[in-house]
Design a protein around this motif. Sequence first.
Motif, short mmCIF file in Angstrom:
data_model
loop_
_atom_site.label_atom_id
_atom_site.label_comp_id
_atom_site.label_asym_id
_atom_site.label_seq_id
_atom_site.Cartn_x
_atom_site.Cartn_y
_atom_site.Cartn_z
N THR A 208 0.84 -1.20 0.00
CA THR A 208 0.00 0.00 0.00
C THR A 208 0.88 1.26 0.00
O THR A 208 0.37 2.36 -0.10
N ILE B 162 -3.91 2.25 8.24
CA ILE B 162 -3.90 1.07 7.36
C ILE B 162 -3.02 -0.02 7.97
O ILE B 162 -3.40 -1.20 7.98
N LEU C 221 -4.75 -3.55 8.89
CA LEU C 221 -4.43 -4.69 8.03
C LEU C 221 -3.34 -5.58 8.61
O LEU C 221 -3.45 -6.80 8.60
N THR D 139 -1.85 -6.66 1.68
CA THR D 139 -1.58 -5.30 1.21
C THR D 139 -1.80 -5.18 -0.29
O THR D 139 -2.18 -4.12 -0.78
N ALA E 254 -5.52 -4.68 -0.59
CA ALA E 254 -5.87 -3.35 -0.10
C ALA E 254 -5.47 -2.28 -1.10
O ALA E 254 -6.19 -1.29 -1.31
#
Lengths: 293, 238
Positions: free
Chosen positions: A36, A77, A81, A99, A102
């Motif tokens: 991410t 995040i 996550l 990730t 995401a």
Amino acid sequence: MLAQQLLNGILAGSVYALFALGFTLMFGVLGVINLTYGFYFSTGAFVALHATRYLHMQIWEALPFAAAIAGLIAIVIDELLLGPLRRAKAPELSSLMVTLGATLLLYSLMTAWFTTDIRRFPPTVFDGGAFEIQGLRITLSQILIVAAVVSIVGGLAWLLRRTKLGLAIRALAENDDVAQLMGVNVGGVVHLVSFISGALGGAAGVMIGLNYNAIQPYMGESMMLKGFAVIILGGLGDIRGAVLAGLALGILETLTAGYVASSMKDAVGFLLLVLTLWFRPVGLFGRIAAKRA
Amino acid sequence: MSAPLLAVRGLTLAYDRTDAVKGIDFDVHKGGVVTLIGANGAGKTTTLRAVSGLLKPRAGSIRFAGREIAGMAAHRIARLGVVQSPEGRQVFANMTIAENLAMGAYLESDRVAVAKRRDTVLARFPRLGERLSQSAGLLSGGEQQMLAMGRALMADPKLLLLDEPSMGLAPLFVEEIFNIVADLKREGRTILLVEQNARAALEIADYAYVIESGRITLRGPAREIAENSEVATAYLGM
């Protein structure tokens, strides 16, 4: 001509270095490849764009503001996550997959909101204009970029090498159990590292957006590919390697565009990446990576 | 007798879903050295991990200075003064010796106190003082053990947990390490010592517990345990 190319190359390279620094810090300390990361780059650019346009901030105000927002999003995040995976001591592949998923979701949301149209900073941002020194052209925003990169990299080096907090971050990178035994609040340091990494990515996004004056959601995606090239060249988790490899990539790209063909520019990074993996898989200075492997 | 500094009751610990430690009780009194001896895999290290907060107990209680610490976060337990020198030394290899020692004093913000402790530690381990700016990863095993103990002492612990300090060391270093533990005892440190080297551990300790397959099978003053015939055959090679 060559001097101008080198100047442009150092400029691009210093932003690559900044971007890669956040990426490699995340990997080096938290031990995960967080895909991410490119999203924080896009976030930074968009926040700065809106801050200058609607909040009427000056660019030197918008830069730290956008970096801070990107950093805060990175904390959220990471906690949502990766926090549960860390606590469950899940294998690395799970964090990679989470990730990846995401990232797709975050870019889609961003595109749904902002569309893929290319946006530009309001012209007032560039009021300062440019200087000519002995035939070399350098804009004020470029001076801002280099000054910001130098002070951010210097500040980070100071934090990691000279402060107690930096010591705790490095301890966590090496051995999180023992860091806890010495009294380090690992959860807090993890949040701090997420923040710093996200802010570095966000700051790089503002700078690239400023330098090319073109902002769109997927800009972080193409930057990630360069980021990978840089941290593999510099050695995963290696701070000094990220800075030097970032500069090298920027200069090589600019020289390729200038003397070979501009269409070949983006291939340079991948060529470096493949050559590094063939001949020196631990990177130029890969020490942590070699130890972890 | 006064209340123990550390009181463990019915401690049960699971490791990979099987019970590694099955309801053990033991005490450590202030100013004493208590040793936990037993074979490899008996549950000694697992027990120390739980006392330090790195492993959440499945059941049981761990009281330190009258306060329940079972399940408390590791960094908060360290703050209370329970500090461990872990198994296999685990120094921060990419840091210098000076930085490793500074990490030990992470919770102390008074620079003068830190400098004082560092002087004391370096007087105890002069080899470390000669090489302060060297990477800890370059030290020999024995020197790394000294650094790990020095790092723990930098925290000025109320309870020092030593996990296998003699493991894998050359005989000369083993002797040196145990001499240092004996010195620490003389100075009044409270120590919980986990060891495979039962003979050396029993010579130093006041009280001993023998742990076998996650259960305490024998307990008593260290001198009596050393004279116990079963212990002699099983752990002292007699």
